[in-house]
Design an enzyme around this catalytic site. Sequence first.
Site, mmCIF file in Angstrom:
data_model
loop_
_atom_site.group_PDB
_atom_site.id
_atom_site.type_symbol
_atom_site.label_atom_id
_atom_site.label_comp_id
_atom_site.label_asym_id
_atom_site.label_seq_id
_atom_site.Cartn_x
_atom_site.Cartn_y
_atom_site.Cartn_z
ATOM 1 N N LYS A 6 24.472 3.247 18.069
ATOM 2 C CA LYS A 6 23.700 3.838 19.166
ATOM 3 C C LYS A 6 23.410 5.288 18.813
ATOM 4 O O LYS A 6 24.288 5.992 18.301
ATOM 5 C CB LYS A 6 24.466 3.740 20.479
ATOM 6 C CG LYS A 6 24.556 2.318 21.018
ATOM 7 C CD LYS A 6 25.450 2.213 22.225
ATOM 8 C CE LYS A 6 26.901 2.159 21.811
ATOM 9 N NZ LYS A 6 27.816 1.873 22.937
ATOM 10 N N ASP A 22 35.483 7.930 20.843
ATOM 11 C CA ASP A 22 34.667 7.554 21.988
ATOM 12 C C ASP A 22 35.311 8.002 23.302
ATOM 13 O O ASP A 22 34.611 8.319 24.271
ATOM 14 C CB ASP A 22 34.411 6.046 22.009
ATOM 15 C CG ASP A 22 35.688 5.225 21.893
ATOM 16 O OD1 ASP A 22 36.730 5.780 21.485
ATOM 17 O OD2 ASP A 22 35.639 4.025 22.211
ATOM 18 N N ASP A 36 26.488 7.256 17.494
ATOM 19 C CA ASP A 36 27.763 6.587 17.773
ATOM 20 C C ASP A 36 27.775 5.272 17.004
ATOM 21 O O ASP A 36 27.085 4.312 17.389
ATOM 22 C CB ASP A 36 27.912 6.359 19.280
ATOM 23 C CG ASP A 36 29.204 5.640 19.636
ATOM 24 O OD1 ASP A 36 30.171 5.729 18.845
ATOM 25 O OD2 ASP A 36 29.255 4.986 20.701
ATOM 26 N N ASP A 77 35.444 3.212 30.201
ATOM 27 C CA ASP A 77 34.536 2.695 29.177
ATOM 28 C C ASP A 77 34.844 1.220 28.946
ATOM 29 O O ASP A 77 35.920 0.859 28.466
ATOM 30 C CB ASP A 77 34.725 3.490 27.888
ATOM 31 C CG ASP A 77 33.629 3.211 26.864
ATOM 32 O OD1 ASP A 77 32.934 2.184 26.989
ATOM 33 O OD2 ASP A 77 33.476 4.012 25.933
ATOM 34 N N GLY A 117 40.974 8.021 20.300
ATOM 35 C CA GLY A 117 39.667 7.507 19.894
ATOM 36 C C GLY A 117 38.549 8.497 20.147
ATOM 37 O O GLY A 117 38.517 9.154 21.196
#
Length: 241
Positions: A14, A91, A7, A112, A89
């Site tokens: 990450k 994420d 990520d 998040d 997105g």
Amino acid sequence: MKQLVVDIGNTRIKAAVFEGDILLKEFIFEDFSSFLNEFKSRDFEHAIISSVTYTEEQLLGLLDFPFLFLSYKTPLPFKNMYTTPDTLGVDRKAAVAGGRNLFQDCPILAIDLGSCITYDFMDESDRYLGGAITPGLQMRFKAMSQLTARLPLVDFESGMEPRFIGDSTVSCLRSGVFYGIQFEMRGFIREYQAQYHGLKVIICGGDSKIFESLTKDHIFVIPNLVLHGLNRILSYNVNYQ
């Protein structure tokens, strides 16, 4: 079968290595070269990369191993009901996928806490319906400083819950941001719970540990939820092909 999930965010990278659904090792890198050095020896069979800073073409020129690049075209292990899927997105998709990996057959709300705070909802039939986006903790501090003439830029004191009634401008700013986010989250959670029986709430992201006091029945703090979601999406695509 080992899988690498990556990520790439605005400030950090990450990554994690999974075997099945088991997270074997987690990494945090401050720059791209450190990430490259760590994975010179390829000890995994499949990889997925989610990035908000690099395009797929750029990464193809930088990496010497094949990978799945997460985009709006990537097949997902749920039905995406978002009306503008090309703007969703990556994420956010990974967060709900990670939530479903942890909790089956129930509605889930993934919150998040990153640069922005995103609320993403999936019903018990694996339909992703959308959610909400609000400013994150640091964004709120910066906005009040940059968009006013006299308010200072304040940092949040990690690990210390600010006093509710601020007695100085600095403590008032900290109270406003911290409790503003806390009350916002409680309001969203309460409304979703009223509409969807059996809702599971997962809080993740860089600022998630700051709000661990919200943890109670049906609310869980899992900072690396997005990594679990990326692994689920990768496994789905490996089996999908």
